[in-house]
Design an enzyme around this catalytic site. Structure first.
Site, PDB file in Angstrom:
ATOM      1  N   GLY A 110       9.555 -43.342  62.548  1.00 28.87           N
ATOM      2  CA  GLY A 110      10.787 -43.068  61.805  1.00 28.87           C
ATOM      3  C   GLY A 110      11.374 -44.248  61.067  1.00 28.87           C
ATOM      4  O   GLY A 110      12.595 -44.388  60.988  1.00 28.87           O
ATOM      5  N   ASP A 155      15.204 -37.304  63.143  1.00 28.62           N
ATOM      6  CA  ASP A 155      14.919 -38.741  63.075  1.00 28.62           C
ATOM      7  C   ASP A 155      16.148 -39.518  62.599  1.00 28.62           C
ATOM      8  O   ASP A 155      16.445 -40.611  63.083  1.00 28.62           O
ATOM      9  CB  ASP A 155      13.701 -39.018  62.175  1.00 28.62           C
TER      10      ASP A 155
END
Ligand code: MEV
Length: 322
Positions: A110, A155
């Site tokens: 991420g 995320d």
């Protein structure tokens, strides 16, 4: 204040991937690899970006032109994040931004959402906008959607809030959970995966079986809800069995790979409570939940089938000023 540095953590999906994009809940955790971003006022009305980890030495764009023209892939998240917050609050100043990442973009931890959140948070602090976490989430999620077109936003939420979260698409629910004794092993399969391509692949392969796809997503959602109960009670044996059931459904979606299956089976055989892919699949990482006494055995088993153990701790703090 003329300059500020902030940092935000990377993420791991614990359960609920793919179904999460279509409104079902998921469970996620922040990891202790961080993105750091410093933002400074400059006189000229330009964005000046230095991102050495992405080999971007000195990218320059007029503030008025942000978002226009061909934007190199490496600078997209920063440029669009600046554009979105500058436009929303009619901010006036040139900005110099430097990014520094501990989050390897290779593992699917991420880094793009973390850099987006950092830019939004840093600019909001620099201009004293006093934005709440939810406002930072909303601008950052908008930015990710502008670029990727799809994604649940889990995320982004993990980068903002940190810890572990029960999350629903678009931030409809963002509920922090405690992770004090979550004992995970993360194994990298050696292949970089493309999230958007995998979401599209699932859609395509179920084109003529939409009912089954809906059922799978409903089942995943229900497993996540049950797993949340086990998580809160720290009943890891039950949580592991929910992970295993989730993995069976992910296999049916066609997003696990032979390598990931080998790593997952090796972990289970070595007495992990549960193991599954983490994230979109097609490569990237698997996770195994273990009792600490079995940690070494499970790590060795994953390595024996060619997996690479990535040392991370879960439960890292969300976005913060450094
Ligand atoms: C990717 O890490 C997880 C997906 O569910 C996408 C998302 O939730 O944004 C496939």
């Amino acid at each position: 204040m003329n300059k500020i540095t902030v940092s935000a953590p990377g993420k791991l999906m614990l359960m609920g991937e793919h179904a999460a994009v279509f409104g079902h809940p998921c469970l996620v955790a922040a990891v202790d690899q961080r993105m750091r971003v410093s933002v400074e006022f400059i006189k000229e009305q330009i964005l000046k970006l230095h991102a050495p980890d992405l080999k971007v030495r000195s990218y320059i764009k007029s503030i008025k032109e942000l978002g226009n023209g061909d934007i190199p892939r490496e600078v997209k998240f920063v440029e669009m994040a600046v554009k979105n917050i500058v436009n929303r609050y009619s901010l006036k100043s040139g900005l110099k931004i430097i990014t520094k990442s501990e989050i390897s973009s290779q593992f699917g931890f991420g880094s793009s959402s973390a850099v987006t959140v950092c830019v939004v948070k840093a600019i909001s602090e620099l201009f004293n906008l006093r934005l709440s976490n939810k406002e930072i989430f909303d601008i950052s999620y908008r930015t990710v959607l502008d670029i990727q077109g799809k994604g649940s936003g889990f995320d982004v939420a993990t980068a903002v809030y940190g810890g572990a979260l029960y999350f629903k698409n678009g931030g409809k629910v963002i509920e922090p959970l405690s992770t004090s004794s979550l004992s995970l092993i993360v194994g990298y399969s050696g292949i970089k995966a493309d999230t958007v391509a995998l979401i599209d692949k699932v859609k395509k392969s179920f084109e003529s079986k939409q009912d089954r796809l809906d059922d799978i997503y409903n089942e995943v959602g229900s497993l996540v809800d049950q797993a949340k109960g086990a998580f809160v009670k720290m009943d890891w044996e039950s949580f592991g069995s929910f992970m295993n059931k989730n993995q069976e459904l992910l296999k049916e979606l066609g997003v696990s790979t032979d390598k990931l299956n080998d790593m997952i089976n090796a972990a289970i055989k070595s007495r992990a409570y549960g193991a599954k892919i983490s994230g979109a699949g097609g490569g990237d990482c698997m996770i195994a939940l273990v009792d600490e006494v079995n940690r070494k055995k499970v790590c060795d088993a994953i390595k024996n089938v060619g997996g690479e153990i990535i040392k991370v701790k879960t439960g890292a703090e969300g976005v913060r000023i450094e």
